[in-house]
Design a protein around this motif. Structure first.
Motif, PDB file in Angstrom:
ATOM      1  N   ARG A 296       0.816  -1.212   0.000  1.00 17.39           N
ATOM      2  CA  ARG A 296       0.000   0.000   0.000  1.00 17.39           C
ATOM      3  C   ARG A 296       0.850   1.264   0.000  1.00 17.39           C
ATOM      4  O   ARG A 296       1.039   1.911  -1.003  1.00 17.39           O
ATOM      5  CB  ARG A 296      -0.957  -0.026   1.196  1.00 17.39           C
ATOM      6  CG  ARG A 296      -2.018  -1.122   1.105  1.00 17.39           C
ATOM      7  CD  ARG A 296      -3.120  -0.887   2.096  1.00 17.39           C
ATOM      8  NE  ARG A 296      -3.842   0.358   1.785  1.00 17.39           N
ATOM      9  CZ  ARG A 296      -4.660   0.954   2.636  1.00 17.39           C
ATOM     10  NH1 ARG A 296      -4.831   0.470   3.847  1.00 17.39           N
ATOM     11  NH2 ARG A 296      -5.286   2.071   2.288  1.00 17.39           N
ATOM     12  N   HIS A 297       1.389   1.614   1.126  1.00 15.28           N
ATOM     13  CA  HIS A 297       2.145   2.857   1.227  1.00 15.28           C
ATOM     14  C   HIS A 297       3.555   2.649   0.674  1.00 15.28           C
ATOM     15  O   HIS A 297       4.254   1.722   1.057  1.00 15.28           O
ATOM     16  CB  HIS A 297       2.214   3.311   2.675  1.00 15.28           C
ATOM     17  CG  HIS A 297       2.973   4.583   2.860  1.00 15.28           C
ATOM     18  ND1 HIS A 297       2.472   5.809   2.494  1.00 15.28           N
ATOM     19  CD2 HIS A 297       4.211   4.810   3.357  1.00 15.28           C
ATOM     20  CE1 HIS A 297       3.365   6.735   2.761  1.00 15.28           C
ATOM     21  NE2 HIS A 297       4.425   6.164   3.295  1.00 15.28           N
ATOM     22  N   VAL A 298       3.965   3.508  -0.249  1.00 12.61           N
ATOM     23  CA  VAL A 298       5.282   3.381  -0.886  1.00 12.61           C
ATOM     24  C   VAL A 298       5.998   4.721  -0.822  1.00 12.61           C
ATOM     25  O   VAL A 298       5.421   5.762  -1.143  1.00 12.61           O
ATOM     26  CB  VAL A 298       5.149   2.930  -2.357  1.00 12.61           C
ATOM     27  CG1 VAL A 298       6.512   2.918  -3.037  1.00 12.61           C
ATOM     28  CG2 VAL A 298       4.511   1.554  -2.440  1.00 12.61           C
ATOM     29  N   GLU A 299       7.247   4.672  -0.413  1.00 11.39           N
ATOM     30  CA  GLU A 299       8.059   5.886  -0.409  1.00 11.39           C
ATOM     31  C   GLU A 299       9.105   5.871  -1.518  1.00 11.39           C
ATOM     32  O   GLU A 299       9.367   6.900  -2.132  1.00 11.39           O
ATOM     33  CB  GLU A 299       8.767   6.036   0.942  1.00 11.39           C
ATOM     34  CG  GLU A 299       7.817   6.271   2.113  1.00 11.39           C
ATOM     35  CD  GLU A 299       8.553   6.450   3.426  1.00 11.39           C
ATOM     36  OE1 GLU A 299       9.808   6.343   3.417  1.00 11.39           O
ATOM     37  OE2 GLU A 299       7.901   6.711   4.453  1.00 11.39           O
ATOM     38  N   LYS A 300       9.690   4.696  -1.778  1.00 13.79           N
ATOM     39  CA  LYS A 300      10.803   4.657  -2.724  1.00 13.79           C
ATOM     40  C   LYS A 300      10.855   3.303  -3.427  1.00 13.79           C
ATOM     41  O   LYS A 300      10.683   2.260  -2.804  1.00 13.79           O
ATOM     42  CB  LYS A 300      12.126   4.906  -1.982  1.00 13.79           C
ATOM     43  CG  LYS A 300      13.368   4.890  -2.860  1.00 13.79           C
ATOM     44  CD  LYS A 300      14.624   5.194  -2.047  1.00 13.79           C
ATOM     45  CE  LYS A 300      14.921   4.092  -1.053  1.00 13.79           C
ATOM     46  NZ  LYS A 300      16.222   4.286  -0.360  1.00 13.79           N
ATOM     47  N   ALA A 301      11.113   3.342  -4.728  1.00 15.27           N
ATOM     48  CA  ALA A 301      11.348   2.125  -5.504  1.00 15.27           C
ATOM     49  C   ALA A 301      12.694   2.253  -6.205  1.00 15.27           C
ATOM     50  O   ALA A 301      12.957   3.257  -6.880  1.00 15.27           O
ATOM     51  CB  ALA A 301      10.238   1.915  -6.532  1.00 15.27           C
ATOM     52  N   GLU A 302      13.551   1.255  -6.011  1.00 11.09           N
ATOM     53  CA  GLU A 302      14.854   1.220  -6.677  1.00 11.09           C
ATOM     54  C   GLU A 302      14.832   0.106  -7.709  1.00 11.09           C
ATOM     55  O   GLU A 302      14.489  -1.032  -7.397  1.00 11.09           O
ATOM     56  CB  GLU A 302      15.969   0.979  -5.663  1.00 11.09           C
ATOM     57  CG  GLU A 302      16.119   2.105  -4.660  1.00 11.09           C
ATOM     58  CD  GLU A 302      17.183   1.818  -3.609  1.00 11.09           C
ATOM     59  OE1 GLU A 302      17.831   2.764  -3.141  1.00 11.09           O
ATOM     60  OE2 GLU A 302      17.360   0.624  -3.250  1.00 11.09           O
ATOM     61  N   ILE A 303      15.194   0.446  -8.944  1.00 14.95           N
ATOM     62  CA  ILE A 303      15.121  -0.511 -10.048  1.00 14.95           C
ATOM     63  C   ILE A 303      16.477  -0.600 -10.736  1.00 14.95           C
ATOM     64  O   ILE A 303      17.097   0.432 -11.028  1.00 14.95           O
ATOM     65  CB  ILE A 303      14.056  -0.094 -11.080  1.00 14.95           C
ATOM     66  CG1 ILE A 303      12.688   0.132 -10.391  1.00 14.95           C
ATOM     67  CG2 ILE A 303      13.921  -1.139 -12.170  1.00 14.95           C
ATOM     68  CD1 ILE A 303      12.332   1.572 -10.208  1.00 14.95           C
ATOM     69  N   GLN A 304      16.940  -1.815 -10.971  1.00 20.66           N
ATOM     70  CA  GLN A 304      18.182  -2.018 -11.702  1.00 20.66           C
ATOM     71  C   GLN A 304      18.169  -3.371 -12.388  1.00 20.66           C
ATOM     72  O   GLN A 304      17.335  -4.228 -12.082  1.00 20.66           O
ATOM     73  CB  GLN A 304      19.378  -1.901 -10.755  1.00 20.66           C
ATOM     74  CG  GLN A 304      19.356  -2.858  -9.582  1.00 20.66           C
ATOM     75  CD  GLN A 304      20.347  -2.471  -8.516  1.00 20.66           C
ATOM     76  OE1 GLN A 304      19.987  -2.153  -7.379  1.00 20.66           O
ATOM     77  NE2 GLN A 304      21.621  -2.503  -8.856  1.00 20.66           N
ATOM     78  N   LEU A 305      19.066  -3.533 -13.333  1.00 24.21           N
ATOM     79  CA  LEU A 305      19.180  -4.820 -13.998  1.00 24.21           C
ATOM     80  C   LEU A 305      19.708  -5.832 -12.988  1.00 24.21           C
ATOM     81  O   LEU A 305      20.626  -5.541 -12.229  1.00 24.21           O
ATOM     82  CB  LEU A 305      20.141  -4.708 -15.186  1.00 24.21           C
ATOM     83  CG  LEU A 305      19.899  -5.669 -16.364  1.00 24.21           C
ATOM     84  CD1 LEU A 305      18.558  -5.374 -17.021  1.00 24.21           C
ATOM     85  CD2 LEU A 305      21.025  -5.560 -17.368  1.00 24.21           C
TER      86      LEU A 305
END
Length: 266
Positions: free
Chosen positions: A233-242
């Protein structure tokens, strides 16, 4: 595939599909393969359905690194991940017996949400407003604050995923031989107050993309991994990488990625 002999079939439980699977079981056993009841025992995982079923097969079997994935289509047309058709068993036999099969490695992306949970995607990760209102994210490339996005959402795809949702938002199709990420906007708001790049961009596989949600009453975004929703539900940060995981797929030598693109879109 001479050193691989244990096959697990992934498919829906409809009566029609189960009847179709029976002929595949017979074919596999005729050529010395063993049918196993659990994917953990398998070194070949065969998805029977379409591209959506293939994505589910990869996800539900844990992005298995010691297995080959095979896509068999139950529809008239082949898909981006399906090189075989269930109604053409002779093509499968010919491919197996005349060495017409190659192994292709497809990259995946790793998504970390608030440093609490990590998830893999073969096609794409999407993050969108969960209500009828735009939401704001600060976009970082490595440690550089690149832009502040305001709009419906953003989509991060792998090269193979570039032909799916990414293409529908006017993203470019990317050769899967390139280890990279594609970042595409979903209905960005651009005016004298808010400004984004306004186009898709490609990131090297060595870079990290960080999306930090700006709390403005709309910090409960809807997130998707391939064709599955993410229940956070509550999201502050998403980190995406290969990620360092690749999906090893079986393909016909005369059915390259670009031949599939041509067949599907042109």
């Amino acid at each position: 595939m001479t050193d691989r002999s244990n096959i697990y079939f992934f498919h829906n439980q409809s009566t029609e599909t189960i009847n179709q699977i029976a002929s595949l079981h017979e074919l596999a056993e005729r050529y010395g393969f063993t049918i196993v009841d659990h994917f953990q025992q398998a070194n070949i995982i065969i998805s029977v359905g379409g591209d959506g079923t293939f994505l589910q097969a990869v996800r539900k079997t844990g992005f298995k690194q010691d297995s080959l994935y095979v896509g068999i289509s139950t529809k008239r047309e082949l898909g981006m991940y399906c090189d075989f058709n269930i109604d053409d068993l002779s093509a499968m036999i010919e491919a197996m017996t005349q060495a017409k099969i190659e192994v292709r490695k497809y990259p995946t992306i790793l998504v970390n949400i608030d440093n609490e949970g990590s998830f893999y995607c073969l096609n794409e990760f999407s993050i969108r407003s969960g209500i009828i209102k735009t939401f704001v994210m600060d976009v970082f490339i490595d440690d550089l604050h690149f832009e502040t996005f305001r709009g419906d959402g953003m989509l991060i795809s792998t090269p193979t995923g570039s032909t799916a949702y990414n293409k529908s938002v006017n993203g470019a199709i990317v050769d899967p031989l390139l280890p990279c990420l594609e970042v595409s906007e979903i209905a960005s708001l651009n005016n004298h107050r808010y400004r984004t790049l306004g186009s898709s961009f490609i990131l090297s596989g060595s870079r990290k993309l960080t999306l930090r949600v700006v709390a403005n009453g709309n910090d409960y975004p809807t997130m998707g991994m391939d064709n599955e929703a993410l229940s956070i539900r509550h999201v502050e940060k998403a980190e995406i990488q290969l990620s360092d995981k690749v999906i090893k797929t079986v393909k016909l030598k005369d059915n390259s990625f670009w031949e599939k693109v041509k067949r599907t879109f042109l």
